[in-house]
Design a protein around this motif. Sequence first.
Motif, PDB file in Angstrom:
ATOM      1  N   THR A  29      48.782  36.605  55.899  1.00  0.00           N
ATOM      2  CA  THR A  29      48.387  35.213  56.166  1.00  0.00           C
ATOM      3  C   THR A  29      49.333  34.553  57.151  1.00  0.00           C
ATOM      4  N   PHE A  30      50.617  34.876  57.023  1.00  0.00           N
ATOM      5  CA  PHE A  30      51.637  34.274  57.895  1.00  0.00           C
ATOM      6  C   PHE A  30      52.414  35.407  58.582  1.00  0.00           C
ATOM      7  N   PRO A  31      51.837  35.998  59.610  1.00  0.00           N
ATOM      8  CA  PRO A  31      52.469  37.149  60.274  1.00  0.00           C
ATOM      9  C   PRO A  31      53.842  36.806  60.826  1.00  0.00           C
ATOM     10  N   CYS A  52      51.601  35.999  50.804  1.00  0.00           N
ATOM     11  CA  CYS A  52      50.178  35.651  50.902  1.00  0.00           C
ATOM     12  C   CYS A  52      49.471  36.640  51.831  1.00  0.00           C
ATOM     13  N   VAL A  53      48.258  37.013  51.428  1.00  0.00           N
ATOM     14  CA  VAL A  53      47.412  37.861  52.270  1.00  0.00           C
ATOM     15  C   VAL A  53      45.997  37.292  52.291  1.00  0.00           C
ATOM     16  N   ASP A  54      45.282  37.542  53.395  1.00  0.00           N
ATOM     17  CA  ASP A  54      43.876  37.155  53.507  1.00  0.00           C
ATOM     18  C   ASP A  54      43.008  38.370  53.226  1.00  0.00           C
ATOM     19  N   TYR A  55      41.956  38.180  52.457  1.00  0.00           N
ATOM     20  CA  TYR A  55      41.054  39.263  52.063  1.00  0.00           C
ATOM     21  C   TYR A  55      39.721  39.092  52.774  1.00  0.00           C
ATOM     22  N   ASP A 109      34.849  39.192  48.999  1.00  0.00           N
ATOM     23  CA  ASP A 109      34.698  38.171  47.961  1.00  0.00           C
ATOM     24  C   ASP A 109      35.947  38.187  47.089  1.00  0.00           C
ATOM     25  N   LEU A 110      36.815  37.198  47.275  1.00  0.00           N
ATOM     26  CA  LEU A 110      38.089  37.169  46.576  1.00  0.00           C
ATOM     27  C   LEU A 110      37.902  36.971  45.068  1.00  0.00           C
ATOM     28  N   ASP A 111      36.938  36.161  44.695  1.00  0.00           N
ATOM     29  CA  ASP A 111      36.672  35.946  43.267  1.00  0.00           C
ATOM     30  C   ASP A 111      36.252  37.254  42.594  1.00  0.00           C
ATOM     31  N   ALA A 112      35.401  38.017  43.274  1.00  0.00           N
ATOM     32  CA  ALA A 112      34.937  39.298  42.721  1.00  0.00           C
ATOM     33  C   ALA A 112      36.096  40.283  42.603  1.00  0.00           C
ATOM     34  N   ILE A 149      47.428  34.616  42.650  1.00  0.00           N
ATOM     35  CA  ILE A 149      46.938  33.241  42.623  1.00  0.00           C
ATOM     36  C   ILE A 149      46.069  32.993  43.861  1.00  0.00           C
ATOM     37  N   LYS A 150      44.884  32.468  43.645  1.00  0.00           N
ATOM     38  CA  LYS A 150      43.998  32.151  44.759  1.00  0.00           C
ATOM     39  C   LYS A 150      44.456  30.854  45.412  1.00  0.00           C
ATOM     40  N   VAL A 151      44.883  30.936  46.668  1.00  0.00           N
ATOM     41  CA  VAL A 151      45.390  29.772  47.392  1.00  0.00           C
ATOM     42  C   VAL A 151      44.269  29.050  48.129  1.00  0.00           C
ATOM     43  N   SER A 152      43.323  29.830  48.681  1.00  0.00           N
ATOM     44  CA  SER A 152      42.151  29.261  49.349  1.00  0.00           C
ATOM     45  C   SER A 152      41.005  30.268  49.186  1.00  0.00           C
TER      46      SER A 152
END
Length: 438
Positions: free
Chosen positions: A376-378, A387-390, A393-396, A410-413
């Motif tokens: 997320t923050f290279p 933090c990483v971006d997926y 479907d993050l919820d799944a 923890i889901k940040v966004s």
Amino acid sequence: MFKYFPHTADDIRHMLDVIGMNALEELYADVPQSVRMQGDYDIPHAMSEIEIRRCFAQWGAENKRKICFAGAGVYDHYIPAAVPQVCSREEYLTSYTPYQAEISQGTLHYIFEYQTMMARLTGMEVANASMYDGSTATAEAAMMAIASVKKSNTILVSETVDPKVVEVMKTYAHFQGVKLQQIPQHNGATDFSKLPVLMAEGGVAGVIVQQPNYYGIIEDFTGVADICHSHKALLIINAIAADLALLKLPGEWGADIAVGEAQSLGLPMAWGGPYLGYMCTTEKYLRKMPGRIVGQTLDENGQRVYALTLQAREQHIRREKATSNICSNESLLTLWVTLYMSLMGKQGLREVTQRGCDGAHYLMAELLKTGRFRATFPGREFLNEFCVDYDGDLDALQQRWLDNGFLGGIKVSDHTLMLAVTEQRSKEEVDRLVALAR
């Protein structure tokens, strides 16, 4: 002799009349119906001892223990067996405010040791004992800055400070007439290029930053203290206590106040508390600090003894001069942390923190290899949380982890996940977590 005096119906009616209520239910009129419990508790009326033990064992078995990769201020650290064993002794379990020093030497002794350890851990000159949690400690530090800097009512807070902490600060600020203003962030870290402009507007009593910050990033505070002090403002650094075993200390950054959460020093996660907020400062601001200071001296026989040397609560000094109504905290948790630090020692704390750091970097590298995640923050440095971006479907994904025994971050966004690793997590557990994300 009589441990319980029940109120009669007439007693209750009289008390309701005094406060202008018609029924006990009216006392909860401001509590939304949606959060109230409907119906009776599902508790049996009477059981024998063996039946009660079986019942609690069955209830306990309903708790589903997960392998924790979540953090955001609360971390799954190992607790040496000796810590709860000693804390369970009755003379400690019932400890409270040591009003009479001559019969409270044990309590005063461990508070003194706690203060000494926290001052060394933060690189500051003095530490209090203590605050309710890291959030209230930070809010109290803001109020301390306001009380220390004349004709100033603004506190600058970095956007990278934990939102939970900021919410508590807003509550304090609202009732104290204090203005909170944010310092913007860039790529997950505080944008200090904006600080001189904000300071030049005047009226700033303090600047609050976090290390590592909410996203787990290690920030660079070089020159920040100089900017603050040139405008007569205080620098306040909020830090996760255990992380300071490896990081540059608040005192080394030139901070005036160091605060934060001490849960990482061996306190159980315990469904959200109780926790322990620490506060350390320089000798210059000693008398502005809430809480208490325990000192060491000698009695008339030349023996080492301990005494309360500073008490800033309203119970001990004129109410209008009190810095805070913070008092006992949970003294038991101060003892718990003192025992943990004593057992671990300086090297032990470093090893524990280093293991979490190594595990987190391994987890990040393995997630990136899947092709489903990106940083997320290279380019930003982190310790044991990131933090990483997926791309799915993050919820799944989190539900899949949950179904397989993992509390997956923890889901940040919508697409951003924050993961933490401590010394409790093994390479096998990390590999299983990553395999489920492919």
